[in-house]
Each structure stands twice: as C-alpha cells, then as structure tokens.
Design a protein around this motif. Structure first.
Motif, PDB file in Angstrom:
ATOM      1  N   VAL A 169      55.703  59.878 -17.524  1.00 41.52           N
ATOM      2  CA  VAL A 169      56.147  60.778 -16.456  1.00 41.52           C
ATOM      3  C   VAL A 169      55.358  60.519 -15.175  1.00 41.52           C
ATOM      4  CG1 VAL A 169      56.165  63.193 -15.729  1.00 41.52           C
ATOM      5  CG2 VAL A 169      57.021  62.576 -17.974  1.00 41.52           C
ATOM      6  N   VAL A 170      54.052  60.374 -15.305  1.00 43.49           N
ATOM      7  CA  VAL A 170      53.206  60.153 -14.135  1.00 43.49           C
ATOM      8  C   VAL A 170      53.522  58.810 -13.483  1.00 43.49           C
ATOM      9  CG1 VAL A 170      50.816  59.780 -13.391  1.00 43.49           C
ATOM     10  CG2 VAL A 170      51.360  61.665 -14.919  1.00 43.49           C
ATOM     11  N   VAL A 171      53.610  57.750 -14.280  1.00 42.44           N
ATOM     12  CA  VAL A 171      53.892  56.421 -13.736  1.00 42.44           C
ATOM     13  C   VAL A 171      55.287  56.379 -13.107  1.00 42.44           C
ATOM     14  CG1 VAL A 171      54.289  54.007 -14.385  1.00 42.44           C
ATOM     15  CG2 VAL A 171      52.290  55.212 -15.242  1.00 42.44           C
ATOM     16  N   GLY A 172      56.278  56.938 -13.784  1.00 38.06           N
ATOM     17  CA  GLY A 172      57.636  56.970 -13.246  1.00 38.06           C
ATOM     18  C   GLY A 172      57.720  57.776 -11.962  1.00 38.06           C
ATOM     19  N   GLY A 173      56.994  58.871 -11.901  1.00 40.88           N
ATOM     20  CA  GLY A 173      56.992  59.696 -10.696  1.00 40.88           C
ATOM     21  C   GLY A 173      56.389  58.980  -9.500  1.00 40.88           C
ATOM     22  N   PHE A 174      55.247  58.344  -9.714  1.00 33.97           N
ATOM     23  CA  PHE A 174      54.617  57.598  -8.625  1.00 33.97           C
ATOM     24  C   PHE A 174      55.492  56.429  -8.177  1.00 33.97           C
ATOM     25  CE2 PHE A 174      50.338  59.327  -9.942  1.00 33.97           C
ATOM     26  CZ  PHE A 174      50.156  60.054  -8.786  1.00 33.97           C
ATOM     27  N   PHE A 175      56.118  55.754  -9.134  1.00 33.42           N
ATOM     28  CA  PHE A 175      56.982  54.622  -8.802  1.00 33.42           C
ATOM     29  C   PHE A 175      58.178  55.077  -7.974  1.00 33.42           C
ATOM     30  CE2 PHE A 175      59.898  51.095  -9.874  1.00 33.42           C
ATOM     31  CZ  PHE A 175      59.082  50.038  -9.477  1.00 33.42           C
ATOM     32  N   CYS A 176      58.783  56.203  -8.351  1.00 33.64           N
ATOM     33  CA  CYS A 176      59.927  56.730  -7.594  1.00 33.64           C
ATOM     34  C   CYS A 176      59.519  57.129  -6.175  1.00 33.64           C
ATOM     35  CB  CYS A 176      60.532  57.927  -8.312  1.00 33.64           C
ATOM     36  SG  CYS A 176      61.507  57.509  -9.745  1.00 33.64           S
ATOM     37  N   VAL A 177      58.378  57.755  -6.032  1.00 35.73           N
ATOM     38  CA  VAL A 177      57.924  58.172  -4.711  1.00 35.73           C
ATOM     39  C   VAL A 177      57.661  56.963  -3.825  1.00 35.73           C
ATOM     40  CG1 VAL A 177      56.004  59.267  -3.465  1.00 35.73           C
ATOM     41  CG2 VAL A 177      57.022  60.407  -5.417  1.00 35.73           C
ATOM     42  N   TYR A 178      57.055  55.906  -4.393  1.00 32.72           N
ATOM     43  CA  TYR A 178      56.792  54.711  -3.604  1.00 32.72           C
ATOM     44  C   TYR A 178      58.093  54.030  -3.182  1.00 32.72           C
ATOM     45  CZ  TYR A 178      55.181  50.121  -2.211  1.00 32.72           C
ATOM     46  OH  TYR A 178      54.962  48.971  -1.500  1.00 32.72           O
ATOM     47  N   GLN A 179      59.049  53.934  -4.092  1.00 32.35           N
ATOM     48  CA  GLN A 179      60.321  53.297  -3.755  1.00 32.35           C
ATOM     49  C   GLN A 179      61.075  54.110  -2.705  1.00 32.35           C
ATOM     50  OE1 GLN A 179      60.992  50.240  -4.590  1.00 32.35           O
ATOM     51  NE2 GLN A 179      59.171  50.221  -5.867  1.00 32.35           N
ATOM     52  N   LEU A 180      60.997  55.434  -2.787  1.00 36.11           N
ATOM     53  CA  LEU A 180      61.615  56.282  -1.773  1.00 36.11           C
ATOM     54  C   LEU A 180      60.968  56.054  -0.415  1.00 36.11           C
ATOM     55  CD1 LEU A 180      63.611  58.576  -1.095  1.00 36.11           C
ATOM     56  CD2 LEU A 180      61.768  60.166  -1.626  1.00 36.11           C
ATOM     57  N   TYR A 181      59.649  55.946  -0.394  1.00 37.28           N
ATOM     58  CA  TYR A 181      58.925  55.668   0.853  1.00 37.28           C
ATOM     59  C   TYR A 181      59.418  54.367   1.476  1.00 37.28           C
ATOM     60  CZ  TYR A 181      55.149  53.663   3.637  1.00 37.28           C
ATOM     61  OH  TYR A 181      54.427  53.042   4.630  1.00 37.28           O
TER      62      TYR A 181
ATOM     63  N   PRO B 224      58.665  54.021  11.751  1.00 36.29           N
ATOM     64  CA  PRO B 224      59.361  54.091  10.460  1.00 36.29           C
ATOM     65  C   PRO B 224      58.432  54.369   9.284  1.00 36.29           C
ATOM     66  CG  PRO B 224      59.383  51.851  11.321  1.00 36.29           C
ATOM     67  CD  PRO B 224      58.814  52.723  12.386  1.00 36.29           C
ATOM     68  N   ARG B 225      57.180  53.920   9.352  1.00 29.84           N
ATOM     69  CA  ARG B 225      56.244  54.198   8.255  1.00 29.84           C
ATOM     70  C   ARG B 225      55.931  55.684   8.169  1.00 29.84           C
ATOM     71  NH1 ARG B 225      51.984  49.243   8.805  1.00 29.84           N
ATOM     72  NH2 ARG B 225      53.369  47.663   7.925  1.00 29.84           N
ATOM     73  N   LEU B 226      55.810  56.320   9.311  1.00 29.38           N
ATOM     74  CA  LEU B 226      55.563  57.757   9.325  1.00 29.38           C
ATOM     75  C   LEU B 226      56.763  58.519   8.752  1.00 29.38           C
ATOM     76  CD1 LEU B 226      53.610  60.011  10.148  1.00 29.38           C
ATOM     77  CD2 LEU B 226      54.743  60.051  12.360  1.00 29.38           C
ATOM     78  N   TRP B 227      57.971  58.067   9.090  1.00 29.83           N
ATOM     79  CA  TRP B 227      59.167  58.697   8.532  1.00 29.83           C
ATOM     80  C   TRP B 227      59.212  58.512   7.016  1.00 29.83           C
ATOM     81  CZ3 TRP B 227      61.888  62.362  10.440  1.00 29.83           C
ATOM     82  CH2 TRP B 227      62.035  62.485  11.809  1.00 29.83           C
ATOM     83  N   GLY B 228      58.827  57.326   6.546  1.00 31.30           N
ATOM     84  CA  GLY B 228      58.783  57.090   5.107  1.00 31.30           C
ATOM     85  C   GLY B 228      57.783  57.982   4.410  1.00 31.30           C
ATOM     86  N   LEU B 229      56.613  58.123   5.004  1.00 35.35           N
ATOM     87  CA  LEU B 229      55.593  59.000   4.435  1.00 35.35           C
ATOM     88  C   LEU B 229      56.050  60.452   4.458  1.00 35.35           C
ATOM     89  CD1 LEU B 229      52.672  59.058   3.338  1.00 35.35           C
ATOM     90  CD2 LEU B 229      51.946  59.498   5.678  1.00 35.35           C
ATOM     91  N   PHE B 230      56.655  60.860   5.546  1.00 40.69           N
ATOM     92  CA  PHE B 230      57.141  62.238   5.681  1.00 40.69           C
ATOM     93  C   PHE B 230      58.234  62.540   4.654  1.00 40.69           C
ATOM     94  CE2 PHE B 230      59.885  65.375   7.946  1.00 40.69           C
ATOM     95  CZ  PHE B 230      58.984  66.425   7.941  1.00 40.69           C
TER      96      PHE B 230
ATOM     97  N   ALA C  41      58.770  60.944   1.740  1.00 37.86           N
ATOM     98  CA  ALA C  41      58.311  60.821   0.365  1.00 37.86           C
ATOM     99  C   ALA C  41      57.368  61.951  -0.037  1.00 37.86           C
ATOM    100  CB  ALA C  41      57.623  59.479   0.159  1.00 37.86           C
ATOM    101  N   SER C  42      56.697  62.540   0.922  1.00 41.92           N
ATOM    102  CA  SER C  42      55.774  63.621   0.590  1.00 41.92           C
ATOM    103  C   SER C  42      56.470  64.965   0.777  1.00 41.92           C
ATOM    104  CB  SER C  42      54.538  63.541   1.488  1.00 41.92           C
ATOM    105  OG  SER C  42      54.906  63.780   2.825  1.00 41.92           O
ATOM    106  N   GLY C  43      55.777  65.976   0.419  1.00 45.55           N
ATOM    107  CA  GLY C  43      56.324  67.316   0.621  1.00 45.55           C
ATOM    108  C   GLY C  43      56.763  67.960  -0.679  1.00 45.55           C
ATOM    109  N   ASN C  44      56.683  69.238  -0.676  1.00 47.16           N
ATOM    110  CA  ASN C  44      57.060  70.003  -1.849  1.00 47.16           C
ATOM    111  C   ASN C  44      58.553  70.290  -1.811  1.00 47.16           C
ATOM    112  OD1 ASN C  44      56.752  71.379  -4.185  1.00 47.16           O
ATOM    113  ND2 ASN C  44      55.778  73.178  -3.284  1.00 47.16           N
TER     114      ASN C  44
ATOM    115  N   ILE D  62      64.999  65.798   3.213  1.00 45.40           N
ATOM    116  CA  ILE D  62      66.158  66.511   3.760  1.00 45.40           C
ATOM    117  C   ILE D  62      66.119  66.500   5.287  1.00 45.40           C
ATOM    118  CG2 ILE D  62      67.259  68.778   3.939  1.00 45.40           C
ATOM    119  CD1 ILE D  62      66.355  69.226   1.008  1.00 45.40           C
ATOM    120  N   LEU D  63      64.949  66.731   5.858  1.00 51.20           N
ATOM    121  CA  LEU D  63      64.831  66.693   7.318  1.00 51.20           C
ATOM    122  C   LEU D  63      65.095  65.292   7.860  1.00 51.20           C
ATOM    123  CD1 LEU D  63      61.770  69.016   7.934  1.00 51.20           C
ATOM    124  CD2 LEU D  63      64.160  69.450   8.496  1.00 51.20           C
TER     125      LEU D  63
END
Length: 114
Positions: free
Chosen positions: A16-28, A43-49, A51-54, A60-61
């Motif tokens: 779960v942890v590895v899959g979650g981190f991998f998905c977040v990185y690919q989304l970024y 664009p890097r800031l948009w990717g970070l924005f 991929a992060s967030g609760n 969505i933004l």
C-alpha cells in the motif's frame, strides 16, 4: 500460525505504501508535462500542488484552472511520456489495491484463527 498472518499483513501494508508513493509521483510527472504543454508558468509547482494536498483538492483546482489554457504544443516524446506514465499510474494503483486487499484479508483471517 498467527505470525504468518502478521507477516502477510505487513507485506500488504508495504504494498500500500509503495503503491501510494508511486501513484503520487506519477501524478506529479503527468501534471508537470501537461502544464508544460499548455504553456502554464512553473509546471513543476503545478505538479507539486496537484500531487499534494488532502483529498486531492490541488488536483481539482489544477483541472479547473487548466481549462483556460489549450494545449499549445505537444511533441511526440511528450505524448509517449504521458502514455507511459498513465500506464505506470495504473500499475501503482493495482499495487495499492492488491496490498490493501492482502492486508485486510490477512488481518481478518488472523483474527478468526487466533
């Protein structure tokens, strides 16, 4: 016998942890390439924005904000990169789902046996 279920739950939790981190990185990386193709500044800031967030409020933004910017140029390399990253995101999601299922099943079976 109970240690086997605990070990299986630990392996599932690691999945779960590895899959979650991998998905977040690919989304970024997906958002970074998309923002660069649309001509958005930073664009890097948009990717970070995105991929992060609760609750993925950043994603969505980004999706709402990018509607004003059509795709200006997308090279064949960027198109291939996006397709490859979409597949990798799917693999990470499958890894996350299988890990969660293994974790839950091993905990339930361990409780019944113990």
């Amino acid at each position: 016998m109970n240690q086997v279920y605990i070990a299986a739950a630990a392996v599932g939790a690691a999945g779960v942890v590895v899959g979650g981190f991998f998905c977040v990185y690919q989304l970024y990386k997906l958002v970074e390439v998309d923002a660069a193709c649309r001509g958005l500044k930073h664009p890097r800031l948009w990717g970070l924005f995105a991929a992060s967030g609760n609750g993925q409020s950043g994603l969505i933004l980004y999706l709402i904000g990018r509607r004003k910017y059509p795709v200006l140029t997308m090279s064949e390399g960027q198109r291939d990169d996006m397709a490859r990253r979409k597949k990798r995101f799917g693999v990470g999601l499958a890894f996350l789902a299988l890990g969660a299922a293994a974790c839950v099943l091993s905990l339930l079976l361990g409780r019944q046996m113990g």
